[in-house]
Motif scaffolding. Structure first.
Motif, PDB file in Angstrom:
ATOM      1  N   THR A  81      -3.299   5.196  -2.247  1.00 58.28           N
ATOM      2  CA  THR A  81      -4.397   6.049  -1.848  1.00 58.28           C
ATOM      3  C   THR A  81      -3.946   7.496  -1.889  1.00 58.28           C
ATOM      4  O   THR A  81      -2.919   7.850  -1.300  1.00 58.28           O
ATOM      5  CB  THR A  81      -4.863   5.711  -0.420  1.00 58.28           C
ATOM      6  OG1 THR A  81      -5.220   4.332  -0.345  1.00 58.28           O
ATOM      7  CG2 THR A  81      -6.077   6.554  -0.039  1.00 58.28           C
TER       8      THR A  81
ATOM      9  N   GLU B 295      -8.022   6.123  -5.362  1.00 54.78           N
ATOM     10  CA  GLU B 295      -7.338   4.841  -5.264  1.00 54.78           C
ATOM     11  C   GLU B 295      -6.745   4.498  -6.626  1.00 54.78           C
ATOM     12  O   GLU B 295      -7.399   4.681  -7.655  1.00 54.78           O
ATOM     13  CB  GLU B 295      -8.288   3.724  -4.811  1.00 54.78           C
ATOM     14  CG  GLU B 295      -8.609   3.727  -3.333  1.00 54.78           C
ATOM     15  CD  GLU B 295      -9.326   2.454  -2.900  1.00 54.78           C
ATOM     16  OE1 GLU B 295      -9.020   1.943  -1.801  1.00 54.78           O
ATOM     17  OE2 GLU B 295     -10.188   1.978  -3.674  1.00 54.78           O
TER      18      GLU B 295
ATOM     19  N   THR C  71       0.856  -1.185   0.000  1.00 56.61           N
ATOM     20  CA  THR C  71       0.000   0.000   0.000  1.00 56.61           C
ATOM     21  C   THR C  71       0.894   1.238   0.000  1.00 56.61           C
ATOM     22  O   THR C  71       2.055   1.181   0.422  1.00 56.61           O
ATOM     23  CB  THR C  71      -0.919   0.038   1.242  1.00 56.61           C
ATOM     24  OG1 THR C  71      -0.118   0.105   2.426  1.00 56.61           O
ATOM     25  CG2 THR C  71      -1.827  -1.184   1.282  1.00 56.61           C
TER      26      THR C  71
ATOM     27  N   ALA D 135      -9.383  -3.354  -3.615  1.00 58.73           N
ATOM     28  CA  ALA D 135      -8.135  -3.283  -2.870  1.00 58.73           C
ATOM     29  C   ALA D 135      -7.673  -4.670  -2.434  1.00 58.73           C
ATOM     30  O   ALA D 135      -6.470  -4.915  -2.302  1.00 58.73           O
ATOM     31  CB  ALA D 135      -8.320  -2.373  -1.653  1.00 58.73           C
TER      32      ALA D 135
END
Length: 238
Positions: free
Chosen positions: A233, A217, A146, A182
């Motif tokens: 993000t 995103e 991430t 995600a």
């Protein structure tokens, strides 16, 4: 009986000559400096330093020789002129690739300017070919899939710093729209892609894509190692 003849007034002509001489000298100096600068741009960094030193030495030699003599004989005149002209001649031959065989990519005119990376630049790194990582304050790099992307206030386009920590291995960072979710991400339409660089190396990548084209995103991955991927993000700039 003597007669006097009025001489024509030479004041304006003398004043004109007095003005033209320094202007001519200034013009020659500008042309000389411009020529030297051009020759340096078509040389390598080392070659430019050597050429500049030779040119300066030649000029100093010529000036010293002229200042130390009331009159110069033919050999001395040849030496004075040659000392100033020879570095320019050699530089011209190098610039036109007649000697030296310099790769155009190595010429000073193609040297990239010094890059200044904003302190608030978003950063992502790679220290292996399995996953990306995020540098921490302790000097380590935490593996991640991430990326909280906080844009730099200094940029209006998508820009980020990529730090390839893996020696001898090429990596880059590609940003796309996010297909899937995600939990099960997949690449969508490509947004931007940084250059592939071989580590250890850094690239401050500034794209032409406006920042508002980056969705909240997005998907990111390495074009060389597709298993290196994750979901980013977009965060508000601080």
């Amino acid at each position: 009986m003597t007669t006097t003849t009025d001489r024509p007034n030479s004041g304006p002509r003398t004043a004109k000559h007095a003005l033209l001489v320094p202007l001519a000298v200034l013009g020659v100096m500008v042309l000389f400096i411009g020529l030297i600068a051009t020759l340096l741009l078509f040389n390598t960094k080392t070659g430019a330093l050597v050429l500049a030193a030779l040119a300066a030495g030649g000029v100093l030699f010529s000036v010293s020789l002229l200042a130390s003599r009331d009159r110069l004989d033919r050999g001395q005149r040849f030496a004075a002129v040659g000392a100033g002209v020879l570095p320019l001649l050699v530089g011209g031959l190098i610039a036109t690739s007649l000697i030296g065989g310099i790769d155009p990519a190595d010429q000073m005119r193609n040297v990239q300017p010094l890059t200044v990376v904003p302190e608030d630049a978003p950063v992502i790194a790679a220290e292996n070919s399995n996953e990306f990582c995020l540098p921490d304050d302790a000097g380590g790099c935490e593996p991640t899939d991430t990326w909280e992307f906080t844009p730099s206030e200094a940029e209006e386009t998508i820009a980020y710093l990529f730090d390839n920590l893996e020696a001898g291995v090429p990596h880059n960072v590609v940003l796309t729209t996010l297909d899937g979710s995600a939990d099960s991400p997949a690449p969508g339409d490509e947004l931007v892609a940084s250059e592939v660089i071989t580590g250890p190396a850094q690239e401050w990548f500034v794209s032409e894509a406006p920042l508002d084209e980056l969705p909240e995103e997005f998907y990111f991955f390495c074009a060389i190692h597709s298993n290196m991927d994750g979901v980013g993000t977009l965060a508000a700039a601080e």
